[in-house]
Design a protein around this motif. Structure first.
Motif, PDB file in Angstrom:
ATOM      1  N   VAL B  54      -6.334  -4.669 -25.000  1.00  0.00           N
ATOM      2  CA  VAL B  54      -6.613  -3.978 -23.720  1.00  0.00           C
ATOM      3  C   VAL B  54      -5.842  -2.656 -23.658  1.00  0.00           C
ATOM      4  N   CYS B  55      -4.569  -2.737 -24.066  1.00  0.00           N
ATOM      5  CA  CYS B  55      -3.727  -1.522 -24.045  1.00  0.00           C
ATOM      6  C   CYS B  55      -4.308  -0.447 -24.967  1.00  0.00           C
ATOM      7  N   LYS B  56      -4.787  -0.885 -26.110  1.00  0.00           N
ATOM      8  CA  LYS B  56      -5.329   0.061 -27.094  1.00  0.00           C
ATOM      9  C   LYS B  56      -6.593   0.744 -26.575  1.00  0.00           C
ATOM     10  N   ARG B  57      -7.414  -0.059 -25.879  1.00  0.00           N
ATOM     11  CA  ARG B  57      -8.664   0.479 -25.342  1.00  0.00           C
ATOM     12  C   ARG B  57      -8.402   1.522 -24.255  1.00  0.00           C
ATOM     13  N   LEU B  58      -7.359   1.251 -23.450  1.00  0.00           N
ATOM     14  CA  LEU B  58      -7.076   2.133 -22.306  1.00  0.00           C
ATOM     15  C   LEU B  58      -5.897   3.073 -22.573  1.00  0.00           C
ATOM     16  N   LYS B  59      -5.643   3.305 -23.832  1.00  0.00           N
ATOM     17  CA  LYS B  59      -4.483   4.111 -24.235  1.00  0.00           C
ATOM     18  C   LYS B  59      -4.464   5.495 -23.575  1.00  0.00           C
ATOM     19  N   ASP B  60      -5.635   6.105 -23.464  1.00  0.00           N
ATOM     20  CA  ASP B  60      -5.704   7.473 -22.950  1.00  0.00           C
ATOM     21  C   ASP B  60      -5.772   7.553 -21.426  1.00  0.00           C
ATOM     22  N   SER B  61      -6.104   6.451 -20.781  1.00  0.00           N
ATOM     23  CA  SER B  61      -6.219   6.488 -19.314  1.00  0.00           C
ATOM     24  C   SER B  61      -4.856   6.296 -18.647  1.00  0.00           C
ATOM     25  N   ASP B  62      -4.826   6.529 -17.326  1.00  0.00           N
ATOM     26  CA  ASP B  62      -3.576   6.422 -16.571  1.00  0.00           C
ATOM     27  C   ASP B  62      -3.139   4.953 -16.480  1.00  0.00           C
ATOM     28  N   ARG B  63      -1.823   4.727 -16.530  1.00  0.00           N
ATOM     29  CA  ARG B  63      -1.326   3.342 -16.571  1.00  0.00           C
ATOM     30  C   ARG B  63      -1.549   2.590 -15.253  1.00  0.00           C
ATOM     31  N   SER B  64      -1.660   3.315 -14.155  1.00  0.00           N
ATOM     32  CA  SER B  64      -1.896   2.658 -12.862  1.00  0.00           C
ATOM     33  C   SER B  64      -3.292   2.017 -12.811  1.00  0.00           C
ATOM     34  N   GLU B  65      -4.176   2.495 -13.665  1.00  0.00           N
ATOM     35  CA  GLU B  65      -5.545   1.953 -13.696  1.00  0.00           C
ATOM     36  C   GLU B  65      -5.677   0.764 -14.647  1.00  0.00           C
ATOM     37  N   TRP B  66      -4.654   0.441 -15.328  1.00  0.00           N
ATOM     38  CA  TRP B  66      -4.724  -0.651 -16.311  1.00  0.00           C
ATOM     39  C   TRP B  66      -4.877  -2.002 -15.600  1.00  0.00           C
ATOM     40  N   PRO B  67      -5.617  -2.909 -16.216  1.00  0.00           N
ATOM     41  CA  PRO B  67      -5.752  -4.239 -15.598  1.00  0.00           C
ATOM     42  C   PRO B  67      -4.542  -5.151 -15.847  1.00  0.00           C
ATOM     43  N   LEU B  68      -3.497  -4.622 -16.452  1.00  0.00           N
ATOM     44  CA  LEU B  68      -2.278  -5.393 -16.732  1.00  0.00           C
ATOM     45  C   LEU B  68      -1.059  -4.605 -16.279  1.00  0.00           C
ATOM     46  N   ASP B  69       0.007  -5.309 -15.892  1.00  0.00           N
ATOM     47  CA  ASP B  69       1.262  -4.627 -15.576  1.00  0.00           C
ATOM     48  C   ASP B  69       2.197  -4.801 -16.756  1.00  0.00           C
ATOM     49  N   VAL B  70       2.338  -3.767 -17.545  1.00  0.00           N
ATOM     50  CA  VAL B  70       3.211  -3.843 -18.715  1.00  0.00           C
ATOM     51  C   VAL B  70       4.292  -2.754 -18.658  1.00  0.00           C
TER      52      VAL B  70
END
Lengths: 132, 229
Positions: B54-70
């Motif tokens: 998931v992190c790899k897929r969303l690497k370029d997007s903003d972290r607040s939009e991630w579906p995980l809190d890492v």
């Protein structure tokens, strides 16, 4: 056998450590200071100061692991609950990365982790520390 | 002088091995600080499939939009663990066997995790896992500190969380809760010292001779300057 090893005369490790009483004394003081860490800070600091003096006067060696657990200046033990205690300072050049342990007295312990990320103290390296 | 093997060895050798006693930390116990992980490979595969992909897929997007809190920097993790008063749980993955992770940081993190009000499950990752994590996270120019913290909230897969928790034994650091006297942990440091030849005074080396000459010159010069009465 390598050339480096050939120049060293090997000896058998001793069965007992000399100055054992002083080691036991330091060990006891360290544990007492840990015990009083939260209850009475002044006593805890006094014990650390005492163990530090004893180790210097009696020429007994303490592992870097213990020495890193207290402040050299005010002899306060590290507080793991304090968020301001530890900080990793990163710079553009990765070699200048630093890990800083800030004490409440204002002194700092700085570890230049960027210089060698695999750095281990001599005692941390495998095979250098033997059990008695 | 005899021509025994020991005598010849003494002639050639420049250093002698010695063992110096040293007091080790009575509370340091690697097995207690880092809890044992059963079926480490399964844990690593689950982490890769559920978090790192998931992190790899969303690497370029903003972290607040991630579906995980890492969190993956030391400062971020430290701040979260020390300041969080909520009754939360986190999974802390540590690459403690990898190269490039400073040992000073590795010594602090288990203790910070244990002392935190947040319930932390410390998980050791297998060797060479750090590089895979680095490739999946948006680190930029920063170096990886060796830790990945995943917050166990509603965003995370409950099955993933339960499986990982069941594979890790509980962290036990008895000296931070109920202090008991531990025997002095005296160890020996294996090191070497230079061999000093006994006939050093008879045959001084070049440096020694130079020093002697300098001393002699100094002495004669000072005596020359003193006027005779």
């Amino acid at each position: 056998m390598s050339a480096e090893n050939a120049e060293i005369i090997a000896t058998k490790p001793p069965k007992n450590a000399s100055n054992k009483e002083q080691f036991q004394r330091i060990n006891y003081l360290y544990q007492l200071s840990m015990h009083y860490k939260n209850a009475n800070l002044d006593i805890s600091r006094t014990y650390v100061n005492l163990l530090d003096t004893i180790s210097k006067k009696t020429n007994t060696k303490i592992s870097p692991n213990i020495k890193r657990s207290y402040c050299k200046k005010c002899k306060r033990l590290i507080d793991y609950k304090d968020p301001k205690m530890f900080k990793v300072v990163k710079s553009k050049n990765k070699k200048n990365d630093k890990f800083i342990i800030n004490c409440k007295c204002g002194s700092k312990k700085t570890f230049p982790i960027g210089l060698n990320r695999d750095y281990k103290t001599y005692t941390e390296k495998e095979g250098n520390l033997l059990e008695i | 002088m005899s021509n025994s093997l020991k005598a010849i060895n003494k002639k050639i050798s420049k250093r002698k091995q010695v063992y110096k006693p040293l007091l080790d930390n009575p509370f340091t116990n690697e097995s207690q600080v880092w809890p044992h992980v059963n079926d480490q490979q399964l844990v690593w595969e689950l982490l890769q499939s559920d978090v790192l992909s998931v992190c790899k897929r969303l690497k370029d997007s903003d972290r607040s939009e991630w579906p995980l809190d890492v969190a993956f920097t030391f400062n971020e993790i430290n701040e979260y663990l020390c300041n969080n008063d909520k009754d939360e749980e986190v999974l802390m993955f540590a690459c403690n066997r990898d190269q490039g992770v400073p040992s000073v940081l590795l010594q602090q993190v288990p203790l910070i995790a244990y002392m935190s009000k947040t319930k932390v499950t410390l998980i050791q990752l297998p060797r060479n896992s750090a590089q895979v994590i680095v490739d999946s996270l948006p680190l930029g120019d920063d170096s990886f500190d060796g830790f990945l913290m995943v917050r166990c909230n509603e965003k995370i897969n409950a099955h993933f969380m339960r499986t990982i928790k069941s594979k890790v034994s509980e962290q036990k650091i008895p000296w931070l809760t109920n202090l008991k006297y531990q025997k002095a942990n005296i160890k020996l440091v294996k090191t070497t010292i230079p061999m000093i030849s006994k006939n050093k005074n008879k045959q001084p080396n070049q440096k020694g001779e130079d020093l002697e000459n300098q001393k002699q010159e100094k002495y004669t010069n000072t005596h020359k300057q003193i006027p005779k009465k």
